[in-house]
Write a protein that holds these residues in place. Structure first.
Motif, mmCIF file in Angstrom:
data_model
loop_
_atom_site.group_PDB
_atom_site.id
_atom_site.type_symbol
_atom_site.label_atom_id
_atom_site.label_comp_id
_atom_site.label_asym_id
_atom_site.label_seq_id
_atom_site.Cartn_x
_atom_site.Cartn_y
_atom_site.Cartn_z
ATOM 1 N N LYS A 114 0.687 -1.241 0.023
ATOM 2 C CA LYS A 114 -0.038 0.137 -0.079
ATOM 3 C C LYS A 114 0.802 1.188 0.134
ATOM 4 O O LYS A 114 0.531 2.282 -0.682
ATOM 5 C CB LYS A 114 -0.959 0.038 1.265
ATOM 6 C CG LYS A 114 -2.191 -0.974 1.199
ATOM 7 C CD LYS A 114 -2.859 -1.066 2.445
ATOM 8 C CE LYS A 114 -3.933 -1.909 2.382
ATOM 9 N NZ LYS A 114 -4.744 -1.863 3.532
ATOM 10 N N ILE A 115 2.132 1.296 0.604
ATOM 11 C CA ILE A 115 2.857 2.384 0.947
ATOM 12 C C ILE A 115 3.871 2.891 0.025
ATOM 13 O O ILE A 115 4.005 3.882 -0.273
ATOM 14 C CB ILE A 115 3.478 2.586 2.403
ATOM 15 C CG1 ILE A 115 3.971 3.781 2.746
ATOM 16 C CG2 ILE A 115 4.374 1.422 2.477
ATOM 17 C CD1 ILE A 115 3.043 5.061 2.727
ATOM 18 N N LEU A 116 4.446 1.738 -0.584
ATOM 19 C CA LEU A 116 5.516 2.133 -1.417
ATOM 20 C C LEU A 116 5.222 2.819 -2.747
ATOM 21 O O LEU A 116 4.273 2.501 -3.317
ATOM 22 C CB LEU A 116 6.034 0.834 -1.909
ATOM 23 C CG LEU A 116 7.175 0.089 -0.745
ATOM 24 C CD1 LEU A 116 7.756 -1.282 -1.293
ATOM 25 C CD2 LEU A 116 8.017 0.872 -0.053
ATOM 26 N N PRO A 117 5.963 3.902 -2.984
ATOM 27 C CA PRO A 117 5.776 4.693 -4.105
ATOM 28 C C PRO A 117 6.177 3.810 -5.401
ATOM 29 O O PRO A 117 6.890 2.950 -5.281
ATOM 30 C CB PRO A 117 6.583 5.888 -3.879
ATOM 31 C CG PRO A 117 6.955 6.115 -2.524
ATOM 32 C CD PRO A 117 7.000 4.566 -1.918
ATOM 33 N N ALA A 118 5.399 4.322 -6.337
ATOM 34 C CA ALA A 118 5.808 3.611 -7.737
ATOM 35 C C ALA A 118 7.065 3.763 -8.046
ATOM 36 O O ALA A 118 7.715 5.082 -7.511
ATOM 37 C CB ALA A 118 4.847 4.307 -8.863
ATOM 38 N N ALA A 119 7.697 2.996 -8.986
ATOM 39 C CA ALA A 119 9.104 2.991 -9.321
ATOM 40 C C ALA A 119 9.398 4.521 -9.846
ATOM 41 O O ALA A 119 8.526 4.993 -10.622
ATOM 42 C CB ALA A 119 9.584 2.167 -10.316
ATOM 43 N N GLY A 120 10.390 5.105 -9.387
ATOM 44 C CA GLY A 120 10.773 6.267 -9.939
ATOM 45 C C GLY A 120 9.909 7.717 -9.100
ATOM 46 O O GLY A 120 10.016 8.703 -9.421
ATOM 47 N N GLY A 121 9.121 7.188 -8.277
ATOM 48 C CA GLY A 121 8.158 8.100 -7.494
ATOM 49 C C GLY A 121 8.824 8.632 -6.415
ATOM 50 O O GLY A 121 10.091 8.703 -6.348
#
Length: 345
Positions: free
Chosen positions: A306-313
């Motif tokens: 739920k918490i991890l930002p999208a790659a490169g975010g």
């Protein structure tokens, strides 16, 4: 037996050196053969910890003025910061957990004399979480010593020195220490406990002695690192392997609480005895990171999916200043923030 007792006595005498904290780390096996890591942070003052979620694809460097190592994160991670100058605890999206605990005997060698790229001690755990998905990967890569560690003093004047425990979703484990400028690695699922001083080989010798005594007969009871090592090792071996996820989490918390130091217990003459200020439990199977402040009667957690930002975010932060009362899953409470800078000279 005499040899074991001599080693234990020698190691115990070495504890007169004043390390600055009294953290504990344990690796618990559940009844379904999944694994949880419990950890306590004991410190003389509140180290202003915040929680951060970092995306994979994030560009990183070793945070030193010249010759810093550079990398791009292969994994996203949720971490606990230390003075917002270091990553001292966390788990990545592969279920790899890293815990850095203070070790006064740490000696990293002279980084200026090395031709290797440089890495701040504050970024050591983050480098592992960013780059590896298993303990075996981390051991193989770090054994080659791809960097030289730079370890400036902390803001409170303490020497920035520590050893690191790493565990993964298979139950594999490793302990990394720099002693006399040399990297020492203890790799194997049997290395389930870590505290502080003395060095890990001496801790094992002390614990071997206490195993001959037997935990049902007597266990050492002080807050010193060697005593905590022996006590939590016996408790961990005696604990039931719970299959129910909620009971397994509760068991891990009960173990790490049982070895914690109550608030208000501190000795300025013995900085290695300090109150527990927070505890974490990392569920490597569910990819769930639990946090418990000693100042609040509640537990909260984040699910990495739920918490991890999208790659490169952009990184996101949970600000814990003011000791907010939080409980349950708190992913929605994180906000975008510029990442902190690792401690450097």
């Amino acid at each position: 037996m005499k040899t074991i007792r001599r080693l234990a006595l020698s190691a115990a005498l070495s504890l007169s050196a004043p390390p600055a904290d009294a953290c504990t780390r344990l690796l618990y096996e559940t009844g379904t053969k999944s694994y949880m890591v419990g950890r306590s942070m004991d410190w003389m003052v509140d180290p202003n910890t915040d929680l951060w979620a970092f995306p994979k694809g994030m560009a990183r460097d070793g945070a030193v003025p010249q010759g810093a190592i550079r990398w791009t994160a292969k994994h996203g991670s949720v971490i606990s910061s230390f003075y917002n100058l270091a990553t001292v605890d966390g788990m990545n999206d592969a279920g790899l957990v890293a815990n850095v605990l203070y070790l006064v005997e740490s000696e990293y060698g002279d980084p200026a004399a090395s031709k290797k790229p440089k890495l701040s001690i504050g970024a050591w755990a983050q480098y592992v979480l960013d780059n590896f998905g298993t303990v075996a990967e981390a051991v193989t890569a770090l054994r080659k010593e791809p960097f030289a560690i730079v370890a400036p003093d902390l803001p409170d004047g303490h020497k920035a020195g520590g050893h690191m425990a790493v565990a993964d979703a298979t139950g594999d484990s490793a302990i990394f220490e720099y002693l006399g400028g040399k990297l020492v690695i203890h790799h194997g699922a049997q290395y389930r406990v870590m505290t502080n001083s003395p060095s890990y080989d001496q801790q094992l010798a002390i614990n071997t002695y206490w195993n001959t005594v037997g935990g049902l007969q007597f266990l050492p009871g002080t807050a010193r690192a060697a005593d905590r090592f022996a006590r939590i090792s016996w408790n961990l071996n005696a604990a039931a392997k719970e299959a129910d996820p909620r009971l397994a989490t509760a068991t891990t918390f009960s173990l790490i609480r049982a070895i914690s130091v109550p608030l208000g217990i501190a000795d300025p003459e013995q900085p290695n005895i300090a109150s527990t200020v927070w505890r974490t439990v990392s569920d490597t199977a569910a990819k769930r990171y639990y946090f418990e402040s000693a100042y609040n009667p509640a537990i909260f957690w984040v699910d990495l999916e739920k918490i991890l930002p999208a790659a490169g975010g952009k990184p996101v932060k949970l600000d814990l200043s003011g000791r907010p009362m939080l409980s349950g899953e708190v992913s929605e409470s994180f906000v975008a923030a510029e990442p902190f800078k690792f401690i450097s000279r």
